[in-house]
Motif scaffolding. Structure first.
Motif, short mmCIF file in Angstrom:
data_model
loop_
_atom_site.label_atom_id
_atom_site.label_comp_id
_atom_site.label_asym_id
_atom_site.label_seq_id
_atom_site.Cartn_x
_atom_site.Cartn_y
_atom_site.Cartn_z
N PRO A 142 69.43 67.14 -3.35
CA PRO A 142 70.34 66.65 -2.31
C PRO A 142 70.85 67.79 -1.43
O PRO A 142 71.09 68.90 -1.91
CB PRO A 142 71.48 66.01 -3.10
N VAL A 143 70.99 67.51 -0.15
CA VAL A 143 71.46 68.52 0.81
C VAL A 143 72.87 68.15 1.25
O VAL A 143 73.11 67.08 1.81
CB VAL A 143 70.53 68.61 2.03
N GLU A 144 73.81 69.07 1.00
CA GLU A 144 75.20 68.85 1.36
C GLU A 144 75.48 69.41 2.75
O GLU A 144 74.79 70.30 3.24
CB GLU A 144 76.09 69.54 0.32
N ASN A 145 76.48 68.84 3.42
CA ASN A 145 76.96 69.33 4.72
C ASN A 145 75.92 69.21 5.84
O ASN A 145 75.87 70.04 6.74
CB ASN A 145 77.43 70.78 4.62
N VAL A 146 75.09 68.18 5.78
CA VAL A 146 74.22 67.87 6.91
C VAL A 146 75.05 67.11 7.94
O VAL A 146 75.71 66.12 7.62
CB VAL A 146 73.00 67.02 6.48
N SER A 147 75.01 67.57 9.17
CA SER A 147 75.77 66.92 10.24
C SER A 147 74.97 65.75 10.80
O SER A 147 73.81 65.91 11.17
CB SER A 147 76.07 67.93 11.36
N VAL A 148 75.59 64.57 10.83
CA VAL A 148 74.98 63.36 11.38
C VAL A 148 75.76 62.98 12.63
O VAL A 148 76.96 62.69 12.54
CB VAL A 148 75.01 62.21 10.35
N SER A 149 75.10 63.00 13.81
CA SER A 149 75.86 62.81 15.04
C SER A 149 75.17 61.88 16.03
O SER A 149 73.94 61.83 16.10
CB SER A 149 76.10 64.17 15.71
N PHE A 150 75.99 61.15 16.77
CA PHE A 150 75.56 60.31 17.89
C PHE A 150 76.67 60.37 18.93
O PHE A 150 77.82 59.97 18.67
CB PHE A 150 75.30 58.87 17.44
N GLU A 151 76.31 60.89 20.12
CA GLU A 151 77.29 61.10 21.18
C GLU A 151 78.48 61.89 20.62
O GLU A 151 78.32 62.98 20.10
CB GLU A 151 77.69 59.76 21.81
N ASP A 152 79.70 61.32 20.68
CA ASP A 152 80.86 62.06 20.20
C ASP A 152 81.28 61.64 18.80
O ASP A 152 82.35 62.00 18.32
CB ASP A 152 82.04 61.87 21.15
N LYS A 153 80.44 60.85 18.13
CA LYS A 153 80.75 60.40 16.78
C LYS A 153 79.93 61.20 15.78
O LYS A 153 78.84 61.68 16.09
CB LYS A 153 80.45 58.90 16.63
N GLY A 154 80.45 61.32 14.55
CA GLY A 154 79.71 62.10 13.57
C GLY A 154 80.14 61.82 12.15
O GLY A 154 81.17 61.19 11.89
N ALA A 155 79.30 62.31 11.21
CA ALA A 155 79.58 62.21 9.78
C ALA A 155 78.89 63.39 9.11
O ALA A 155 78.10 64.12 9.75
CB ALA A 155 79.08 60.89 9.21
N THR A 156 79.16 63.60 7.82
CA THR A 156 78.60 64.71 7.06
C THR A 156 78.19 64.22 5.69
O THR A 156 78.90 63.40 5.08
CB THR A 156 79.62 65.85 6.93
N THR A 157 77.06 64.73 5.19
CA THR A 157 76.62 64.35 3.85
C THR A 157 77.50 64.99 2.79
O THR A 157 78.01 66.10 2.97
CB THR A 157 75.15 64.75 3.61
N ASP A 158 77.67 64.27 1.67
CA ASP A 158 78.48 64.81 0.58
C ASP A 158 77.61 65.62 -0.38
O ASP A 158 76.45 65.90 -0.08
CB ASP A 158 79.22 63.68 -0.14
N ASN A 159 78.15 65.97 -1.54
CA ASN A 159 77.42 66.83 -2.47
C ASN A 159 76.20 66.16 -3.08
O ASN A 159 75.33 66.82 -3.64
CB ASN A 159 78.35 67.31 -3.60
N SER A 160 76.11 64.83 -2.99
CA SER A 160 74.91 64.13 -3.47
C SER A 160 73.93 63.85 -2.34
O SER A 160 72.95 63.13 -2.53
CB SER A 160 75.32 62.81 -4.14
N GLY A 161 74.19 64.40 -1.13
CA GLY A 161 73.31 64.19 0.02
C GLY A 161 73.50 62.86 0.70
O GLY A 161 72.74 62.51 1.62
#
Length: 821
Positions: A37-56
């Motif tokens: 699992p990859v942590e802290n991957v930035s997921v973004s669309f326009e001005d919205k976003g999210a980040t993966t947790d420690n389980s990816g």
């Protein structure tokens, strides 16, 4: 708890008035090239976003009905770009691998509801199956929370669906039909389900109206797929009920993979909680392995093997059951001698080859061999006393038996042996066109069964032998002298060498298209089944049946996300060996295939509450049954009349609301209404043994807000009472009373030690594990007295017959440890 059950039920009724925005959600797990699992991957669309947790894991709300571009980026890995267009309230899962040297671009356009939705298939998540507590945890434990499922046996994995019995369900693992032992008569003898939960990738279930590609059973299909590992791993579980170990392995060139699981089970914890005091020494164990070989991208070979051994040694000592009324309490005291020794050893192996002839044509070759060697030996002598209980609270003997009003003895004997060999060979084809698919298949089966039954029962009361009711003259001692023969109350002796050859096949066509602005999907197909029965001292007989089936679904172009379904078809059940064997144990080769006409209407309504996905699933059904092979049900033992002398019907309504009542978890509430009756020889309709009128089920997951590592899992079932508890020798038209209602709640608490692994320093011992959890379970939380059958005791002096309930397990505690590498 963060979200209580009461609060959730209240919101269920309020949800119909909620206004929902035009949004969808995309979620999934991001892995690296080592499948970590990859942590802290930035997921973004326009001005919205999210980040993966420690389980990816990530979850992201996006606009619906609009083509958008989502970018996944990480400081050390190449970005991934995804173009996606989702429908309103669509919940789409996108899992992928981020690479260190290659950017990726993908595009997903989701139109109609997915294939399983339009086919009316329920999908169960393996993670949920592994976590939910139950006396027999696993796939079947989760099925029992669904509407339309009939089961009131704590220790059994068997279930009936919409009025059908245990023999009317198809079970597949990787498209291979699996079987269960023949002679098992009690749930506590079953031990282990065939399915190893730690090896499962997906579980699909259909409660009726299923397609022609599935085999010839009248009630349901459970379709399980085992996963193909991508890296080395291991899963371990240990508890007071046994343990298991499952190991994943992959070759260096990734062409060979294997999953091997070893399991051990001991039901002493449950059996020792029952009324009967026993010396109980069971051992239930199995070894299961799934091996795949992929020489190239078009061809794959796989092997599924299983060896299972169940040894059940049972020595009852004594029992006391209190029953009756407050004004007239009665107790049954039983003192035993003797023991039961049962053994069930099964061997199963299946070879499957999948060849992609082209991008639009796939061939599959499947062969399997199932061998079971079973023995059922017991000699149990029981002396019983019916007594009156002292109800004087101030008495020194309060609660004890003070006067015996009936005395009797009973001796049960059995020497039953069975050896069965079942061989299958099958070819299947799959053709894909622009908006349609064509599937076909043909299968040969040979069943070779060698069976010997020797069992008898002798009953006496107050020194007088009790004969079967069909013996003339009637024994009514002590009022009149009896001069007839003294015979066992029950006496079954039979030896059967039976061979059944079967040839079956199917063809079906599926297509997706538009009806104006509405999306439609339909399927039509037909099955054929021919069988030939032969054997020593058995009259050869054969039969052929055809089963046309069809499904239709429409997704209207509405703001609300709804799918409507209709399914109908003819479902035959050509007789299996157990259905050929009558009450006397003799094979009746002229038994016809039972026939059921299904009509199923359903609706799926997907919506959002609290910006989280929910779905309300409703189905109404009607079944018209002919050539019915009536049966009696004692615990999990089915005895058929083998005469096809009845007609029957079943109808009902199933409702289920599932969704994320607690963020990131799946829970559901289910309700079912069922009515099923049969008419034997035009004597009138009476309730069938599976006529369970009302069903309520709750599967709920939660966690403690201030301690998020502490999880809660609840499994609650309430069923109204089944018909039953009648003596096996009796005329069912004379015994139509019901067992008491069944209510059971199992709760589990799990403390996840690896919850905050990302905060721990490198080299910490917990960093080596993906998951480590310590659990505590309470089975039958409210200590309900659930009865599975009745024991019938006769008192010759008073001419009364008493039905004493056989209670299931009481409250039981268990601790367990789970670890995953």
């Amino acid at each position: 708890m963060k979200t209580t059950i009461l609060f959730s039920l209240t919101l269920l009724f309020l949800s119909v008035t909620t206004v929902f925005s035009q949004t969808a959600r995309i979620k999934g797990v991001v892995l690296d090239e080592s499948f970590q699992p990859v942590e802290n991957v930035s997921v973004s669309f326009e001005d919205k976003g999210a980040t993966t947790d420690n389980s990816g894991f990530y979850s992201f709300v996006v606009p619906a009905n609009k083509k958008i571009t989502i970018v996944f980026s990480h400081i050390t890995l190449k970005p991934v770009t995804l173009k996606v267009e989702l429908k309103n309230n669509e919940d789409y899962e996108y899992n992928f691998v981020m690479k260190s040297n290659e950017s990726q671009l993908g595009e997903v356009v989701v139109t109609a509801g997915n294939r399983k939705t339009v086919e009316g298939i329920i999908t169960l998540e393996p993670a949920v199956i592994r976590k939910i507590p139950g006396a027999n945890a696993g796939v079947e434990n989760i099925l029992k929370t669904l509407p339309g499922i009939v089961s009131n046996n704590d220790l059994s994995t068997q279930y009936g669906v919409r009025g059908g019995n245990y023999d009317e369900n198809l079970v597949y693992v990787n498209e291979i039909e699996v079987y269960r032992p023949f002679l098992i008569r009690s749930g506590q003898q079953e031990g282990l389900s065939f399915t190893n939960t730690d090896m499962v990738q997906s579980v699909d279930f259909s409660a009726g109206g299923f397609q022609s590609k599935y085999g010839d059973r009248m009630s349901s299909v459970l379709d399980i797929t085992y996963r193909i590992p991508r890296k080395f791993g291991a899963v371990m579980e240990a508890s007071l009920l046994g343990g298991s170990l499952t190991v994943d392995a992959v070759s260096k060139n990734n062409k060979w993979t294997t999953i091997t699981g070893v399991r051990y089970r001991d039901n002493s914890l449950f059996v020792n909680s029952q009324e009967t005091e026993t010396n109980f020494r069971p051992t239930f164990s199995d070894v299961q392995s799934y091996v795949t070989f992929t020489p190239n991208k078009r061809w794959q070979w796989s092997f599924l093997g299983n060896i299972s051994q169940n040894k059940y040694n049972y020595q009852p000592l004594s029992r006391q059951t209190n029953f009756g009324t407050i004004d007239e309490p009665i107790a049954l005291q039983v003192f035993y001698q003797g023991q039961e020794k049962d053994s069930y050893t099964t061997y199963f192996g299946a070879l499957k080859s999948t060849f992609d002839v082209s991008d639009t044509f796939t061939l599959k070759f499947i062969s399997s061999l199932y061998h079971t060697v079973e023995q059922e030996y017991f000699d149990i002598f029981a002396a019983y006393f019916l007594g009156e209980i002292d109800t004087n609270i101030g008495s020194e003997t309060f609660g004890d038996v003070t006067f015996n009003r009936g005395i009797g003895t009973q001796l049960n004997h059995a020497r039953n042996d069975l050896d069965a060999l079942i061989f299958n060979a099958e070819v299947k084809g799959f053709h894909k066109f622009d908006e349609a698919t064509l599937e076909w298949g043909t299968k040969f089966t040979r069943e070779d069964i060698r069976d010997r039954l020797v069992e008898w029962e002798v009953i006496e009361s107050l020194g007088y032998n009790i004969n079967p009711e069909n013996i003339i003259p009637v024994n009514d001692q002590p009022y009149n002298p009896y001069t007839g023969p003294l015979v066992p109350f029950q006496n079954i002796r039979a030896t059967n060498f039976t061979t059944i050859d079967r040839l079956s096949g199917f063809v079906q066509w599926s297509k997706k298209s538009l009806w104006g602005s509405h999306e439609i999907w339909y399927n039509a197909g037909v099955r054929m089944h021919h069988w030939q029965i032969s054997g020593q001292e058995i009259e050869s007989n054969s039969g052929t049946v055809f089963s046309p089936r069809a499904q239709f679904a429409v997704k209207p172009n509405w703001d609300k996300d709804m799918v409507f379904r209709f399914a109908t078809g003819l479902y035959h059940q050509p007789p299996f060996y157990r259905e050929l064997r009558d009450f006397n144990g003799e094979v009746q080769s002229n038994v016809k295939a039972q026939q059921s006409f299904h009509f199923v209407v359903g609706n799926d309504y997907s919506f959002k509450m609290w910006d989280r996905p929910f779905k309300l699933i409703s189905e109404a059904y009607y079944k018209d049954l002919t050539n019915v092979n009536t049966y009696t049900l004692d615990n999990v033992r089915i005895r058929y009349k083998a005469t096809n002398d009845a007609t029957a019907f079943a109808y009902g309504l199933d409702l289920r609301l599932n969704g994320e009542f607690v963020p990131g978890t799946e829970s559901w509430f289910s309700f079912g209404y069922l009515r099923t009756e049969e008419n034997q020889n035009n004597r009138g309709f009476i309730a069938r043994p599976t006529d369970q009128r009302l069903k309520f089920g709750i599967l709920f997951q939660d966690y403690v807000p201030n301690i998020p590592s502490l999880k809660l899992y609840l499994n609650l079932i309430y069923n109204t009472g089944l018909p039953g508890g009648a003596p096996s020798y009796a005329d069912v038209y004379d015994y139509q009373q019901r067992l008491r209602n069944y209510a059971r709640a199992d709760v589990g608490f799990s403390y996840v030690l690896t919850e905050n692994n990302h905060l721990r320093p490198e080299g910490h011992w917990l960093k080596k594990f993906q998951d480590v959890a310590l659990g505590f379970e309470i089975f039958n939380l409210f200590n309900n007295q659930n009865a599975i059958t009745n024991t019938w005791v006769r008192d010759v002096e008073s001419k009364n017959q008493y039905g004493i309930p056989n209670y299931m397990t009481t409250r039981v505690f268990n601790i367990k440890l789970n670890a995953r590498l």
